[in-house]
Design a protein around this motif. Sequence first.
Motif, PDB file in Angstrom:
ATOM      1  N   ARG A   1       0.805  -1.216   0.000  1.00  0.00           N
ATOM      2  CA  ARG A   1       0.000   0.000   0.000  1.00  0.00           C
ATOM      3  C   ARG A   1       0.854   1.290   0.000  1.00  0.00           C
ATOM      4  O   ARG A   1       0.674   2.185  -0.812  1.00  0.00           O
ATOM      5  CB  ARG A   1      -0.907  -0.021   1.257  1.00  0.00           C
ATOM      6  N   ASN A   2       1.825   1.361   0.916  1.00  0.00           N
ATOM      7  CA  ASN A   2       2.611   2.588   1.053  1.00  0.00           C
ATOM      8  C   ASN A   2       3.397   2.930  -0.209  1.00  0.00           C
ATOM      9  O   ASN A   2       3.560   4.092  -0.558  1.00  0.00           O
ATOM     10  CB  ASN A   2       3.580   2.473   2.236  1.00  0.00           C
ATOM     11  N   GLU A   3       3.872   1.902  -0.877  1.00  0.00           N
ATOM     12  CA  GLU A   3       4.600   2.149  -2.131  1.00  0.00           C
ATOM     13  C   GLU A   3       3.674   2.754  -3.171  1.00  0.00           C
ATOM     14  O   GLU A   3       3.988   3.749  -3.813  1.00  0.00           O
ATOM     15  CB  GLU A   3       5.156   0.828  -2.679  1.00  0.00           C
ATOM     16  N   LEU A   4       2.512   2.124  -3.320  1.00  0.00           N
ATOM     17  CA  LEU A   4       1.580   2.602  -4.330  1.00  0.00           C
ATOM     18  C   LEU A   4       1.088   4.001  -3.995  1.00  0.00           C
ATOM     19  O   LEU A   4       0.952   4.858  -4.874  1.00  0.00           O
ATOM     20  CB  LEU A   4       0.403   1.625  -4.454  1.00  0.00           C
ATOM     21  N   GLU A   5       0.842   4.223  -2.718  1.00  0.00           N
ATOM     22  CA  GLU A   5       0.402   5.553  -2.296  1.00  0.00           C
ATOM     23  C   GLU A   5       1.459   6.609  -2.606  1.00  0.00           C
ATOM     24  O   GLU A   5       1.149   7.724  -3.012  1.00  0.00           O
ATOM     25  CB  GLU A   5       0.106   5.559  -0.785  1.00  0.00           C
ATOM     26  N   PHE A   6       2.719   6.227  -2.406  1.00  0.00           N
ATOM     27  CA  PHE A   6       3.802   7.177  -2.673  1.00  0.00           C
ATOM     28  C   PHE A   6       3.849   7.527  -4.165  1.00  0.00           C
ATOM     29  O   PHE A   6       3.998   8.691  -4.545  1.00  0.00           O
ATOM     30  CB  PHE A   6       5.145   6.587  -2.209  1.00  0.00           C
ATOM     31  N   ILE A   7       3.672   6.513  -5.000  1.00  0.00           N
ATOM     32  CA  ILE A   7       3.659   6.776  -6.443  1.00  0.00           C
ATOM     33  C   ILE A   7       2.439   7.631  -6.814  1.00  0.00           C
ATOM     34  O   ILE A   7       2.527   8.559  -7.620  1.00  0.00           O
ATOM     35  CB  ILE A   7       3.660   5.453  -7.243  1.00  0.00           C
ATOM     36  N   ARG A   8       1.321   7.325  -6.174  1.00  0.00           N
ATOM     37  CA  ARG A   8       0.102   8.105  -6.439  1.00  0.00           C
ATOM     38  C   ARG A   8       0.344   9.574  -6.074  1.00  0.00           C
ATOM     39  O   ARG A   8      -0.041  10.496  -6.798  1.00  0.00           O
ATOM     40  CB  ARG A   8      -1.064   7.550  -5.607  1.00  0.00           C
ATOM     41  N   PHE A   9       1.033   9.756  -4.960  1.00  0.00           N
ATOM     42  CA  PHE A   9       1.358  11.110  -4.514  1.00  0.00           C
ATOM     43  C   PHE A   9       2.217  11.844  -5.545  1.00  0.00           C
ATOM     44  O   PHE A   9       1.969  12.984  -5.910  1.00  0.00           O
ATOM     45  CB  PHE A   9       2.061  11.023  -3.149  1.00  0.00           C
TER      46      PHE A   9
END
Lengths: 346, 416
Positions: free
Chosen positions: B361-369
Motif C-alpha cells: 500500500r505505502n509504495e503505491l500511495e507514494f507513487i500516487r502522490f
Amino acid sequence: MSEGDMAIMKPETMKSYIWLQTADGSIQQVEQEVAMFCPMICQEVIQKGAGSSKNQAISLPQRVNPALFSLILDYCRFHQVPGRSNKERKTYDEKFIRMDTKRLCELTSAADSLQLKPLVDLTSRALARIIEGKTPEEIREIFHLPDDLTEEEKLEPLKNTMDDPRIRLLNRLYAKKRKELKERERLKNVEVEGRVDERSVDDLLTYINGRGPKVVKMPKGKKKKKKKKEQKIVSSDEKEGPQEFHDKESHDLHSEEQEGVDESGSSMREVPNLPSMEDDIFTPEAGSEDGDMDDEIDPAMKEMLDREVEDFARRLNSNWVRSRGQERRPVHFSINGNGTTRRHIG
Amino acid sequence: MGESTDIISDLPQSIIENILTRLSIRDAIRTSVLSSKWRYKWSTLTDLVFDEKCVAPASDRGVVENSLVRFITGVLLLHQGPIHKFQLSTSFLQCRPDIDQWLLFLSRNGIKELVLELGEGEFRVPSCLFRCSKLTRLELCHCEFDPPQYFKGFSSLKSLNLHQILVAPEVIESLISGCPLLEYLSLSYFDSLVLRISAPSLMYLYLDGEFKDIFLENTPKLVAISVSMYMHEDVTDFEQSSDYNLVKFLGGVPLLEKLVGYIYFTKYLSIGDDPGRLPITYIHLKTIELYQVSFEDANEVLVLLRLVTHSPNLKDLKVSASPIQLFPLEEEGFDLVERDYFEYKLPRLETVRMTDVSGIRNELEFIRFLLGTSPVLETVIVTSSLSDKDAKMDMVVELLRFPRVSPRAKFLFLQD
C-alpha cells in the motif's frame, strides 16, 4: 581603407571582428567571439587592446600557419557555441582529429602556442593513442624518427644516477668502442635489426626491473650470470689466448649482440642467462652527452685510457673478490707490458 | 619539408609530457629507445602511475611483487625533477620497506597527489608522509594511519579518501578539521564509528561503513552527500537520541544538490522525535536517490515525503524498496490525504525511478502522490520485485488508475 572595411562590415553583420596576422604576413579578420576562444588572442585584445584595426593586427606565433589556423578556427567556431551537448562535442572532436600524424603534430604545436588547452589535450590524446602499445620500430616509422641510437645505447640504462667513478671510467672506455659498433650495425640486415630492437626495449625495462648493473641488486639472477661468464671466459681464453684488449672487447660485445638476437623473445622474463659479463661491466650508465667524445682518439688519450683500463681491471678484481669470494674463485685480469689486458681464471 | 620529417620530436617538452602522461608508464619509458631526442623525454614526467601491469605477468606472486618493486625503484632513480603525482594501485604489494623509501623520496620531491592502494596487509604510513605539506590529494587503502604528535593536518589538502584504514576515531576527526581546504572526503569501510565532521570547505562527502552516528558540525558548503549505512544487528545499534536525525544530519547543508543513501540510511534519518515540520528548504537539491527504503515503516516514508516536499527544484528521484524480507514487517498504514500531502506541489520533478516495488500500500500511495503533485513529470520507471505474474499485473493496473497532473507523464514498466 581598413576603417572603411570595418564600417561596411559592421552594420551588415552586427559582429565585431579581430585583425590577425599569420607568420607568412597575410592578414585576416576573424569574428571576435571565435578568435577570443584562443587565450593568447584574448590576452592580446584585453591587455594590449590589439587587433582592432588592420595596422594593429595581432601577430600570431610562428607555429600557426594559415592552413593550421583555419583548422583551429573551425574548432573554435564549433566549441564557442554554448549549449552543445557533451556528446555533440565529443563526436565533433573525434572527426576533427582524423588527419595524418604529421598534421596532428603541427596542430598540437600551433594550438599550444595559442594556449588553446582543450585542443592541445585533444591532439595529445590522439597522439598518445597512436603511440600506445606500439613497438619502437612502428613508432619510428609512423613519426619518421631517426633510428640514431646505437645498439648499446638502447641497451644501456637511461641515466647515470650514481656518481660512481667506475661508471665514469666505463663511459670513456665505451666511447672507444662506439665507432666499431656503428660499423657493425650498418652490416646487420633489416630483419635482424628489427628483432634486436625489440629485445633492446625489453632489456631496457629489464634493466629497470633491476637486472642492470649496480643500481638495483638482483641476487637471484646473478649466480647464473656468473656461471655463464665463466664459460665464456674459459672458451675465449682457450680459443684465442691473449689478445689486444680493444679488439677482444669489441668482439665480445659483438657476439653478445648476436646472442641477444637469439634470445630476443625471452629477455623480458626472468631468464637469467642473457646478460653476460659485458652486460654486467661494460654497460655504462652513460648519458648521451658522454658519447660526444668518442670518435677520434689521440695517442695521449689512448695512453690515458690504457692506464685507466689497468686501473679498472684492478678494481674489478677487488670488487669480485669482495662480492662473491666464497662462491668461487675470482676472475683475474692481468695486464701485459704494452698495456693490454687479458683475462684468465686465477 | 617532405613527408618524412620528424615533427613530433621537436614539439615543446610540455606537449611531449602531455602526450606521455596519457600513456601507461611502461609505454612512456619505452620511448627512451626511439631516438636520441627521446632518450630522456619521459624522465621529467611529473605524474607516475603504477600498477601490476607495469611488469610482465607471472604465475608466481613473488616474482611479480619483486619485479614491480624493482621497476618502481628503477623509475624513481632515473627520474629527474619534481614528482607531483604518485599512484600505486596493486594488491601485489602490502607492506614492504621499499614503499617507505619511495614515500621518503616523494616527500622530498614536492609530491602533491598520492594514491596508495595496497593489498590487505599491515602497511603503516611512514612519518615522512605527514611532512608532505604540498599534498592536495591523498588516497590510502589498507594502511595503518597513525600521525606523529607534531602533525596538525595537511594545509593544502583538497581531497581525502581513506578506505579500510586502521585509525583512531579522534585521529580521523582531527585530520579532517586539520585540512581547512578539504573539498572532497570519502571514508569507507569504517566500523562502529561516531563521526563528527567539521570541514568548512567540504563540498563532496562519501561515507560507507557501520557508522553509529554522524554529525555534520560545520559543513556549510556541501553539495553532494552519499552515505551507505550498515549495521551490526538491528536499528537499536544507532545511537538513540531525542533529536530527529533528518534535521540533525541535513540541518546544516543549505547548498545540497545531490543526496544519495543506501542500506539503512533512510532508516537512520527516520530515527528521533518527529518535529512535525522540517525547518529547512533545500532550494538547490536536484537529485535524491534513496535505496533500500523500507516502505512498511511509516517513519521512513515520512522521511522520503519530507525531503521531496522540501526540495522545490527536485528533478530526479530514485527510490528502491527493500527487497522482500523473509518475515515482512507489519505494514503501518499511512494516509497521505489525512496528512495533507496532496496540498504540495513538486514543480520541477521530471523523472522518477522506483525499483524493487513489491506492491504494498505505502509504495503505491507514494507513487500516487508523485503522480498527483508533479506537473512537469515526464517519466516514471517502475520495476517490481514480484515474481508472481498476476500480482504484478494487479499492481500495474492499479498504478495506471492513478490520476496524473502532468499530461506528458508516461509509465515504463521494466522487467529486470
